[in-house]
Design a protein around this motif. Structure first.
Motif, mmCIF file in Angstrom:
data_model
loop_
_atom_site.group_PDB
_atom_site.id
_atom_site.type_symbol
_atom_site.label_atom_id
_atom_site.label_comp_id
_atom_site.label_asym_id
_atom_site.label_seq_id
_atom_site.Cartn_x
_atom_site.Cartn_y
_atom_site.Cartn_z
ATOM 1 N N ILE B 123 0.839 -1.200 0.000
ATOM 2 C CA ILE B 123 0.000 0.000 0.000
ATOM 3 C C ILE B 123 0.874 1.249 0.000
ATOM 4 O O ILE B 123 0.646 2.192 -0.757
ATOM 5 C CB ILE B 123 -0.930 0.025 1.231
ATOM 6 C CG1 ILE B 123 -1.873 -1.163 1.203
ATOM 7 C CG2 ILE B 123 -1.755 1.297 1.253
ATOM 8 C CD1 ILE B 123 -2.692 -1.296 2.456
ATOM 9 N N SER B 207 -4.796 -8.588 -8.262
ATOM 10 C CA SER B 207 -6.264 -8.563 -8.247
ATOM 11 C C SER B 207 -6.765 -8.203 -6.858
ATOM 12 O O SER B 207 -7.768 -7.512 -6.697
ATOM 13 C CB SER B 207 -6.827 -9.910 -8.691
ATOM 14 O OG SER B 207 -7.015 -10.761 -7.597
ATOM 15 N N PHE B 208 -6.001 -8.635 -5.860
ATOM 16 C CA PHE B 208 -6.358 -8.295 -4.495
ATOM 17 C C PHE B 208 -6.215 -6.792 -4.242
ATOM 18 O O PHE B 208 -7.105 -6.149 -3.686
ATOM 19 C CB PHE B 208 -5.470 -9.105 -3.544
ATOM 20 C CG PHE B 208 -5.640 -8.756 -2.113
ATOM 21 C CD1 PHE B 208 -6.784 -9.126 -1.444
ATOM 22 C CD2 PHE B 208 -4.665 -8.051 -1.441
ATOM 23 C CE1 PHE B 208 -6.942 -8.792 -0.109
ATOM 24 C CE2 PHE B 208 -4.819 -7.723 -0.121
ATOM 25 C CZ PHE B 208 -5.961 -8.091 0.548
ATOM 26 N N PHE B 211 -8.916 -5.127 -5.923
ATOM 27 C CA PHE B 211 -10.179 -5.378 -5.244
ATOM 28 C C PHE B 211 -10.373 -4.430 -4.067
ATOM 29 O O PHE B 211 -11.476 -3.948 -3.824
ATOM 30 C CB PHE B 211 -10.240 -6.831 -4.770
ATOM 31 C CG PHE B 211 -11.569 -7.217 -4.205
ATOM 32 C CD1 PHE B 211 -12.629 -7.514 -5.038
ATOM 33 C CD2 PHE B 211 -11.778 -7.250 -2.838
ATOM 34 C CE1 PHE B 211 -13.867 -7.850 -4.536
ATOM 35 C CE2 PHE B 211 -13.017 -7.584 -2.315
ATOM 36 C CZ PHE B 211 -14.060 -7.888 -3.174
ATOM 37 N N ILE B 212 -9.295 -4.137 -3.344
ATOM 38 C CA ILE B 212 -9.446 -3.215 -2.225
ATOM 39 C C ILE B 212 -9.316 -1.776 -2.683
ATOM 40 O O ILE B 212 -9.249 -0.862 -1.876
ATOM 41 C CB ILE B 212 -8.463 -3.505 -1.070
ATOM 42 C CG1 ILE B 212 -7.031 -3.323 -1.546
ATOM 43 C CG2 ILE B 212 -8.678 -4.880 -0.524
ATOM 44 C CD1 ILE B 212 -6.023 -3.516 -0.438
ATOM 45 N N LEU B 214 -6.865 -0.326 -4.604
ATOM 46 C CA LEU B 214 -5.534 0.257 -4.715
ATOM 47 C C LEU B 214 -4.844 -0.149 -6.000
ATOM 48 O O LEU B 214 -3.661 0.052 -6.168
ATOM 49 C CB LEU B 214 -4.672 -0.181 -3.535
ATOM 50 C CG LEU B 214 -4.941 0.571 -2.250
ATOM 51 C CD1 LEU B 214 -4.255 -0.118 -1.108
ATOM 52 C CD2 LEU B 214 -4.454 1.997 -2.367
ATOM 53 N N GLY B 224 -9.075 -7.925 -11.230
ATOM 54 C CA GLY B 224 -9.415 -7.553 -9.856
ATOM 55 C C GLY B 224 -10.349 -6.352 -9.815
ATOM 56 O O GLY B 224 -11.301 -6.306 -9.032
ATOM 57 N N ALA B 227 -13.743 -7.504 -10.793
ATOM 58 C CA ALA B 227 -14.378 -8.252 -9.704
ATOM 59 C C ALA B 227 -14.868 -7.296 -8.623
ATOM 60 O O ALA B 227 -15.946 -7.480 -8.046
ATOM 61 C CB ALA B 227 -13.399 -9.257 -9.115
#
Lengths: 308, 278
Positions: B123, B207-208, B211-212, B214, B224, B227
């Motif tokens: 991050i 993708s994670f 997804f959040i 960022l 991601g 999704a």
């Protein structure tokens, strides 16, 4: 043992100190501040805010004052959740994450070892193939997809389980499965591989030639020795499970650490980031310590203090 | 070559990945609509004959978006894996070959990266370098090279005791020549295997991050991102999440089977646990 423990405690302190310093300065390197807004403050107001939170001091002074407060057990107030001490947020966020993490750890260990033993025992059979398919799906499926599918199936269509929240036992089932699926898969594959390796060892042949049944050899003799690599992985797995998973906690609306961990960084909520990182580091080092001590119990030849 | 073709996992996963790369590279040839063409059809319709995977909230063709998204997801996966392979190999090889002081310094650096929460680092790096390709690339690359470094160090530690290293020294080769021309080429088996496992893990990490919220910024949309968009309307329009997830799942599965097959073929003795971590 005492010497080993003191050494490890010193190591832990050094590690945490490094974590704290690195996080503190990296956070400040990141652009943006905690009180940035769509509207730009007049400079006097900005200066006042900075002064109130000590943000106008040199960075090293800020760190040393933060560190002094830490030694007094004070992690300061959160910037984002105004007036709430970070220690209070951590105190509230840790129990759900800890509970979920331990449940997922237990679930993944029991079913992971179970699946691994099953597929090693019936290797080459349809049972082996299907357990390994579950395992590889667990590794490859992104957790948000698993969560979504589970909620769609069990909450929307079947209506058996609640889709979210963290209240009664029923509401804990889906998050536990979602979070535990990946470690379950890793444990199952590891168990199968090491068990198949152990089955070639001399002492297993001896056990067979004594006339023991296959299941007795497998469960009494082989399983215990094949657990060492699995236990090794439990340390990092436990830490990552207990410190919470953002996805699982978001999808299921669980008030745990995972959410704070990410939102605090995005909000530049410096005190909360520091608190969360320290908690993470503490959990990580503690679970590694437990794992190291578990070696000695599983394999008495390994001395935890490193002497031979 | 024969042992490659005999392995069904290898053949099938190679074909799947080849088709996937072809679809991604030739995306304009295989789609009827632009990925960013708003109102190409009615909004939010489920899959049908015209829109094979339905449309999203702005009426964009999901099938096109997924094919173009494949370019991003695959590119991020490949580039970051190669980055961590290069950096990890360099660090690990130096530490393992020279040992002593170098080993201590480099490995304590690796250990520091190891205990640092991966997510936090990722991050922070995306915040510092922006949410473009470079920021994402650094965020994933910097968090994955350490395991590569550990692997290569362990391999080099074994290799440096072998006779060919001594022979190289005897004929007066420099250390650099011995490491990079003789030791590393001998390790390509396990390194290829770990690269094959690293790629899907990095795709998943990207993708994670997307997804959040960022990940890469619009107009780019990796799987991601898709999704994540689909997740908001999951109850009413499950197709918006199911298809990107499925694309991701198939890719991951193919890479994992490829990795398993390659490990059995190239590196039979290794007990390198696949896809530990994350």
């Amino acid at each position: 043992m005492l010497e080993f423990l003191t050494k490890r405690i010193i190591q832990t302190i050094v590690t945490l100190l490094f974590l704290a310093v690195a996080t503190f300065f990296l956070m400040r390197l990141a652009p943006g501040g905690p009180f940035d807004n769509d509207k730009v403050w007049p400079p006097e107001i900005q200066a006042n805010i900075d002064a109130k939170y000590g943000l106008n001091l040199p960075l090293t002074t800020q760190f040393t004052t933060w560190f002094r407060d830490l030694l007094h057990g004070d992690l300061r107030d959160s910037f984002h959740y105004m007036g709430t001490p970070v220690t209070e947020i951590i105190r509230d966020a840790v129990p759900p994450s800890l509970q979920l993490g331990l449940l997922a750890l237990g679930f993944s260990f029991v079913f992971g070892v179970g699946l691994g033993v099953l597929s090693a025992w019936k290797r080459g059979s349809i049972l082996d193939f299907s357990s390994m398919f579950i395992a590889i799906s667990g590794i490859t499926l992104p957790s948000y997809l698993v969560a979504t599918l589970l909620v769609l199936l069990f909450s929307n269509y079947l209506g058996w389980l609640p889709p979210a929240l963290w209240e009664d036992k029923k509401s804990m089932i889906l998050p536990t499965i979602t979070l535990g699926l990946r470690p379950l898969a890793i444990i199952a594959r590891m168990t199968r591989t090491t068990l198949l390796e152990v089955m070639h060892a001399d002492y297993i042949r001896t056990a067979y030639s004594k006339g023991l049944t296959e299941s007795r050899v497998l469960f009494k003799h082989a399983l215990k020795n094949s657990m060492i690599p699995v236990i090794t992985m439990l340390g990092p797995i436990a830490a990552s499970l207990i410190t919470g998973s953002y996805v699982v906690e978001t999808v299921f609306q669980i008030p745990g650490m995972g959410q704070y961990f990410i939102t605090s960084v995005i909000n530049r909520d410096y005190p909360l980031v520091m608190g969360m990182t320290l908690t993470y580091g503490l959990v990580l080092t503690a679970s590694n310590l437990l794992v190291d001590m578990a070696y000695g119990w599983i394999d008495p030849r390994i001395r935890v203090d490193g002497t031979k | 070559m024969n042992s490659f073709l005999k392995d069904k996992r290898f053949v099938i996963s190679t074909i799947v990945l080849f088709v996937l790369c072809a679809l991604a590279i030739g995306a304009p040839l295989f789609t009827h609509y632009d990925y960013d063409a708003v109102s190409a059809g009615p909004n939010l319709i489920p899959p049908n004959r015209d829109f094979w995977m339905g449309t999203d909230v702005l009426g964009r063709d999901l099938y096109s978006r997924i094919l173009y998204g494949a370019r991003l997801s695959l590119a991020v996966g490949f580039c970051t894996a190669i980055f961590s392979l290069l950096l990890g190999t360099f660090t690990g090889a130096i530490a393992g070959y020279f040992g002593g002081k170098w080993d201590k310094i480099l490995m304590s650096l690796v250990d520091m990266f190891y205990i640092f929460p991966m997510l936090l680092l990722a991050i922070l790096l995306t915040l510092m370098f922006g949410r473009g390709f470079f920021g994402i690339f650094l965020a994933i690359g910097m968090t994955t090279w350490v395991s590569q470094a550990r692997l290569v160090r362990a391999l080099v530690l074994q290799a440096r005791e072998l006779p060919f290293v001594e022979a190289g020294r005897a004929i007066g080769l420099t250390h650099g020549e011995i490491i990079f021309r003789h030791i590393i080429p001998n390790l390509w088996g396990p390194m290829i295997v770990s690269l094959t496992f690293q790629i899907p893990n990095n795709i998943l990490t990207e993708s994670f991050l997307s997804f959040i919220g960022l990940g890469l910024q619009p107009p780019y949309s990796s799987w991601g991102t898709l999704a994540n968009e689909g997740f908001r309307g999951i109850q009413s329009y499950p197709h918006l999440m199911i298809f990107p997830g499925l694309a991701l799942f198939i890719t991951m599965l193919a890479f994992h089977f490829l990795g398993d097959a390659l490990r059995d073929i190239l590196d039979p003795k290794s007990s390198l646990g696949s896809s530990i971590g994350q």
